[in-house]
Design a protein around this motif. Structure first.
Motif, PDB file in Angstrom:
ATOM      1  N   ASN A  92      42.639  39.020  34.713  1.00  0.00           N
ATOM      2  CA  ASN A  92      43.103  40.005  35.692  1.00  0.00           C
ATOM      3  C   ASN A  92      44.379  39.507  36.351  1.00  0.00           C
ATOM      4  N   VAL A  93      45.374  40.385  36.507  1.00  0.00           N
ATOM      5  CA  VAL A  93      46.641  39.950  37.108  1.00  0.00           C
ATOM      6  C   VAL A  93      46.713  40.380  38.573  1.00  0.00           C
ATOM      7  N   SER A  94      47.534  39.692  39.332  1.00  0.00           N
ATOM      8  CA  SER A  94      47.879  40.169  40.676  1.00  0.00           C
ATOM      9  C   SER A  94      48.805  41.360  40.515  1.00  0.00           C
ATOM     10  N   SER A  95      48.623  42.369  41.324  1.00  0.00           N
ATOM     11  CA  SER A  95      49.506  43.528  41.184  1.00  0.00           C
ATOM     12  C   SER A  95      49.968  44.022  42.550  1.00  0.00           C
ATOM     13  N   TYR A  96      51.091  44.721  42.494  1.00  0.00           N
ATOM     14  CA  TYR A  96      51.719  45.235  43.719  1.00  0.00           C
ATOM     15  C   TYR A  96      51.875  46.744  43.685  1.00  0.00           C
ATOM     16  N   VAL A  97      51.784  47.326  42.495  1.00  0.00           N
ATOM     17  CA  VAL A  97      51.858  48.787  42.403  1.00  0.00           C
ATOM     18  C   VAL A  97      50.559  49.330  41.826  1.00  0.00           C
ATOM     19  N   THR A  98      50.276  50.555  42.202  1.00  0.00           N
ATOM     20  CA  THR A  98      49.215  51.309  41.536  1.00  0.00           C
ATOM     21  C   THR A  98      49.843  52.584  40.986  1.00  0.00           C
ATOM     22  N   PHE A  99      49.133  53.234  40.100  1.00  0.00           N
ATOM     23  CA  PHE A  99      49.702  54.393  39.422  1.00  0.00           C
ATOM     24  C   PHE A  99      48.949  55.648  39.838  1.00  0.00           C
ATOM     25  N   ALA A 100      49.738  56.694  40.068  1.00  0.00           N
ATOM     26  CA  ALA A 100      49.156  57.956  40.512  1.00  0.00           C
ATOM     27  C   ALA A 100      48.120  58.473  39.522  1.00  0.00           C
ATOM     28  N   ASP A 101      48.295  58.124  38.241  1.00  0.00           N
ATOM     29  CA  ASP A 101      47.409  58.674  37.200  1.00  0.00           C
ATOM     30  C   ASP A 101      46.132  57.865  36.989  1.00  0.00           C
ATOM     31  N   SER A 102      45.970  56.732  37.667  1.00  0.00           N
ATOM     32  CA  SER A 102      44.781  55.899  37.421  1.00  0.00           C
ATOM     33  C   SER A 102      43.502  56.667  37.734  1.00  0.00           C
ATOM     34  N   GLN A 103      42.530  56.540  36.822  1.00  0.00           N
ATOM     35  CA  GLN A 103      41.250  57.241  36.990  1.00  0.00           C
ATOM     36  C   GLN A 103      40.110  56.258  37.254  1.00  0.00           C
ATOM     37  N   LEU A 150      48.677  47.835  34.402  1.00  0.00           N
ATOM     38  CA  LEU A 150      48.502  49.049  33.607  1.00  0.00           C
ATOM     39  C   LEU A 150      47.963  50.169  34.488  1.00  0.00           C
ATOM     40  N   PRO A 151      48.247  51.409  34.129  1.00  0.00           N
ATOM     41  CA  PRO A 151      47.513  52.503  34.770  1.00  0.00           C
ATOM     42  C   PRO A 151      46.086  52.471  34.215  1.00  0.00           C
ATOM     43  N   TYR A 152      45.117  52.690  35.076  1.00  0.00           N
ATOM     44  CA  TYR A 152      43.725  52.574  34.621  1.00  0.00           C
ATOM     45  C   TYR A 152      43.236  53.944  34.178  1.00  0.00           C
ATOM     46  N   THR A 153      43.681  54.299  32.979  1.00  0.00           N
ATOM     47  CA  THR A 153      43.376  55.604  32.383  1.00  0.00           C
ATOM     48  C   THR A 153      42.622  55.402  31.080  1.00  0.00           C
ATOM     49  N   GLU A 154      42.026  56.475  30.608  1.00  0.00           N
ATOM     50  CA  GLU A 154      41.311  56.410  29.327  1.00  0.00           C
ATOM     51  C   GLU A 154      42.282  56.118  28.190  1.00  0.00           C
ATOM     52  N   GLU A 155      43.487  56.677  28.282  1.00  0.00           N
ATOM     53  CA  GLU A 155      44.492  56.434  27.235  1.00  0.00           C
ATOM     54  C   GLU A 155      44.848  54.944  27.164  1.00  0.00           C
ATOM     55  N   ALA A 156      45.086  54.346  28.342  1.00  0.00           N
ATOM     56  CA  ALA A 156      45.438  52.923  28.373  1.00  0.00           C
ATOM     57  C   ALA A 156      44.274  52.077  27.879  1.00  0.00           C
ATOM     58  N   LEU A 157      43.077  52.497  28.246  1.00  0.00           N
ATOM     59  CA  LEU A 157      41.880  51.751  27.836  1.00  0.00           C
ATOM     60  C   LEU A 157      41.755  51.733  26.313  1.00  0.00           C
ATOM     61  N   GLU A 158      41.874  52.891  25.707  1.00  0.00           N
ATOM     62  CA  GLU A 158      41.775  52.959  24.240  1.00  0.00           C
ATOM     63  C   GLU A 158      42.875  52.137  23.578  1.00  0.00           C
TER      64      GLU A 158
END
Lengths: 258, 285
Positions: free
Chosen positions: B150-161, B121-129
Motif C-alpha cells: 500500500n502506498v502513501s497517497s495525497y489525492v483521491t479520485f472522484a470516480d473511486s467506488q 490508483l482510482p479504486y474502480t472495478e476497471e482498475a481492479l480488473e
C-alpha cells in the motif's frame, strides 16, 4: 466516469505541467484542496529528478556553480524521464547542454557533463576479467605481429577543449573550484574501470591514436607503425611496450586474439 | 488476535526483524549487524550490469536472508508491462534467490513517461480488473507470488467506488498475491484522507499479509508527507501494536530512505519494534 487511462494521462500531464489548476478527476476535501494535493506530486517529481542528477554530475555542479540549479530545472522541464530506472535520467543531459540556450554558448558545460556521464556509466558497466603481463608474455614471438587486443568495453574516450577533468577531480576531493582553462588543442580523457574503481586520465596524443586503433581491432604491427610515424622507428617498439605494460597494469586489457 | 503465521495458507518464511539495505550502512552492517535478521534490497539498485553494486549484493547475500523490493513495476499503469524491466527483475531474482519479491500497488508513469513516484490508483472495478490481470502476468513470469505494498497517497479520485483497503484486499484475493503492509503509509493516507487506520487494518485479508514496513514521515501544513527520512512516529508505533494484535507474527522491517542516521539508531528502532511485538505474540501463543 473517466477510464483508467484517461485518469492517468490527466494526472501525468498535471504533474508535468506544474499547473496550479488540478484536473477534474482528482478530489479535495476539508483537509486539503485538490490543488494542494496535486502540488505534492508536482514538487516531488522535480525534486527526485534533480536529486538523481546531482548524484551523477558532480563535476558539472562544480563547474556551473550557482547556475547549476537553474540548469537542472531547465533540463527537468524539457526532458520527461522515460526510463524506469531514475539512474539513467542524466543520459541526455550533455546533448541538452549542446543545443539549449544559453548553455550552448558555454561548450565547457556539455563537455563536463559528458565526462561525468562517462564516469557514471563505467561505475556499473558489465564486469570483465583483465589480463596481466605474464599472460601476454606467453604469446609466442612469431604471433605478435598479428595480435589484436581486446580492451575493456567500459573504456571511453571523452574529447575535452577545457579542463573538465580538473573540475571533476575537485568535486571528488572536495577541493576548491579550479579556474576554467581552454586548451589550444583538444585533449582526450580516458575513462575506464579497473575492477571496482573508475579512473580517468589525460591521454598523450600518440597513446590516444594507438588506443583508438586498438579499439578498431588493428594488429599489433599496425599499432607499432602508428607509433613509428609519431616517434620514429627506433622509439616505436619501446613506447609500444611501455604502453602495453601500462594498459595491462591498469586492468584495461580484457584479452587478445592471435 | 486474529491470525498467526501458522494459519496463513499462503505464508512464505517468517524472517523476523530486518532493515532496508542502503549504501550508507553497508560497512556498518557487515561489521556489526546486531540483531538484524534480514535485509530488503531495492531491486532497481542492483539491476545493473556489474561493478560495486553487485559485489556488495553478493556479500550481503552470503550473510543475510534477502527480499527484493521494487519501485518500478508500475503494476497499475495502462502502458504495457515493461518486458525489459520484467526480464531484468527475473534475472536479479535468480541471482539473489530472495525469500520474496515485492513492489507497490500503484502506477509510476504512462504514455512512456516515468514520474518515478508511487501514484495512487482510482479504486474502480476497471482498475481492479486491470491490476489483477497484470499481477497474474508478473507472477507467471517470475514463477512466484509477489507482495504488493500500500502506498502513501495525497489525492483521491472522484470516480473511486471502493475504499483503499477493499481495493487492496480484492487485488490480493483475485490475483492470489500477498500484501506488504506499510504501517506508516496506512497512517499517512488515513490522516491525509480522513479515514480510520483501524478500519484499514480490519478490512484487508489477514492471511495475505506477509511483511510490515515501518517508517517515518514529515508533518506538512495540511497533509502528512511520506518522506521515510525520520524516525518512526509514536502514532505509527501505536498502529504497529494494533497491527501485531490483528495480524500476528509478520516479518517486520524499518525502511529509511533519506537523512540516514548511524546504523545504531535504526537497530534501536528495530529493537523497539521487537520489544513491542514479542510480548503480544508470546501472550497470544
Amino acid at each position: 466516469m473517466s477510464s483508467l487511462q484517461a485518469i492517468q494521462q490527466q494526472l501525468l500531464h498535471a504533474v508535468l505541467a506544474a499547473d496550479s489548476i488540478p484536473p477534474p478527476v482528482i478530489s479535495g476535501n476539508a483537509i486539503a484542496s485538490a490543488g494542494d494535493r496535486l502540488a505534492i506530486y508536482q514538487h516531488g517529481y522535480r525534486v527526485r529528478l534533480r536529486d538523481a542528477l546531482k548524484i551523477e554530475f558532480g563535476g558539472l555542479q562544480c563547474m556551473a556553480g550557482k547556475a547549476f540549479e537553474n540548469l537542472l530545472d531547465k533540463y527537468v522541464a524539457a526532458h520527461p524521464s522515460e526510463h524506469y530506472n531514475i539512474r539513467w535520467y542524466g543520459a541526455g543531459l550533455a546533448a541538452f547542454l549542446d543545443y539549449a540556450h544559453p548553455w550552448r554558448n558555454k561548450p565547457q558545460l556539455a563537455e563536463m557533463a559528458r565526462l561525468d556521464w562517462a564516469i557514471s556509466t563505467a561505475f556499473d558497466a558489465a564486469d570483465e576479467s583483465s589480463k596481466d603481463i605474464a599472460e601476454l608474455s606467453a604469446v609466442p614471438p612469431e604471433a605478435w605481429a598479428g595480435l589484436r587486443l581486446s580492451l575493456q568495453k567500459n573504456l571511453q574516450i571523452v574529447t575535452c577543449l577545457f579542463n573538465a577533468a580538473a573540475y571533476r577531480r575537485a568535486a571528488d576531493r572536495g577541493d576548491t573550484r579550479p579556474h576554467l582553462r581552454r586548451f589550444d588543442t583538444p585533449r582526450q580523457i580516458l575513462v575506464w574501470r579497473d575492477a571496482t574503481t573508475v579512473h580517468y586520465r589525460t591521454l598523450e596524443n600518440d597513446e590516444w591514436q594507438v588506443l583508438v586503433a586498438a579499439l578498431r581491432g588493428e594488429t599489433f604491427a599496425a599499432l607499432c607503425e602508428l607509433l613509428a610515424a609519431h616517434r620514429g622507428e627506433a622509439a616505436a617498439m619501446p613506447r609500444m611496450v611501455a604502453l602495453l605494460q601500462h594498459w595491462l597494469a591498469a586492468g584495461m586489457v580484457q584479452g587478445w586474439t592471435l | 488476535m486474529a491470525m498467526t503465521s501458522n494459519e496463513r495458507p499462503h505464508s512464505l518464511p517468517y524472517l523476523g526483524y530486518g532493515l532496508g539495505l542502503r549504501v550508507e550502512h553497508y560497512e556498518a552492517l557487515l561489521a556489526d549487524p546486531g540483531r538484524v535478521e534480514w535485509l530488503e534490497i531495492v531491486s532497481e539498485n542492483y539491476m545493473v550490469q556489474g561493478g560495486l553494486p553487485l559485489i556488495w549484493l553478493d556479500r550481503f547475500r552470503e550473510r543475510f536472508p534477502l527480499v527484493m523490493h521494487g519501485v518500478s513495476l508500475s503494476i497499475g499503469s495502462t502502458d504495457p508491462l515493461d518486458e525489459d524491466y520484467l526480464s531484468r527483475l527475473q534475472a536479479l531474482a535468480q541471482r539473489v534467490e530472495p525469500a520474496w519479491v515485492s513492489d507497490h500497488l500503484c502506477w509510476t508513469g504512462v504514455q512512456g513517461v516515468n514520474l518515478h513516484d508511487l501514484m495512487p490508483l482510482p479504486y474502480t472495478e476497471e482498475a481492479l480488473e486491470h491490476v489483477v490481470s497484470r499481477v497474474k502476468r508478473v507472477q507467471d513470469t517470475l514463477k512466484r507470488r509477489i507482495l504488493l505494498e500500500n502506498v502513501s497517497s495525497y489525492v483521491t479520485f472522484a470516480d473511486s467506488q471502493l475504499t483503499e483497503w477493499e481495493f487492496l484486499g480484492a487485488v490480493a484475493e483475485r490475483a492470489d498475491c500477498l500484501i506488504l503492509l506499510d504501517i506508516n503509509n496506512v497512517h499517512v493516507s488515513a490522516m491525509n484522507h480522513g479515514f480510520s487506520s483501524m478500519d484499514y487494518l480490519r478490512g484487508i485479508p489477514a492471511e495475505r499479509v506477509q511483511q510490515f514496513h515501518l517508517a517515518g514521515y514529515e508533518q506538512g501544513e495540511q497533509l502528512i508527507i511520506d518522506t521515510h527520512d525520520a524516525p518512526v512516529s509514536n502514532a505509527v508505533w501505536d498502529l504497529y501494536v494494533e497491527a501485531v494484535r490483528h495480524f500476528g507474527r509478520v516479518s517486520t522491517m524499518i525502511e529509511r530512505d533519506d537523512n540516514f542516521p548511524p546504523l545504531a539508531e535504526l537497530r534501536a528502532e528495530l529493537e523497539h519494534a521487537r520489544a513491542l511485538a514479542e510480548p503480544l505474540l508470546q501472550a497470544a501463543a
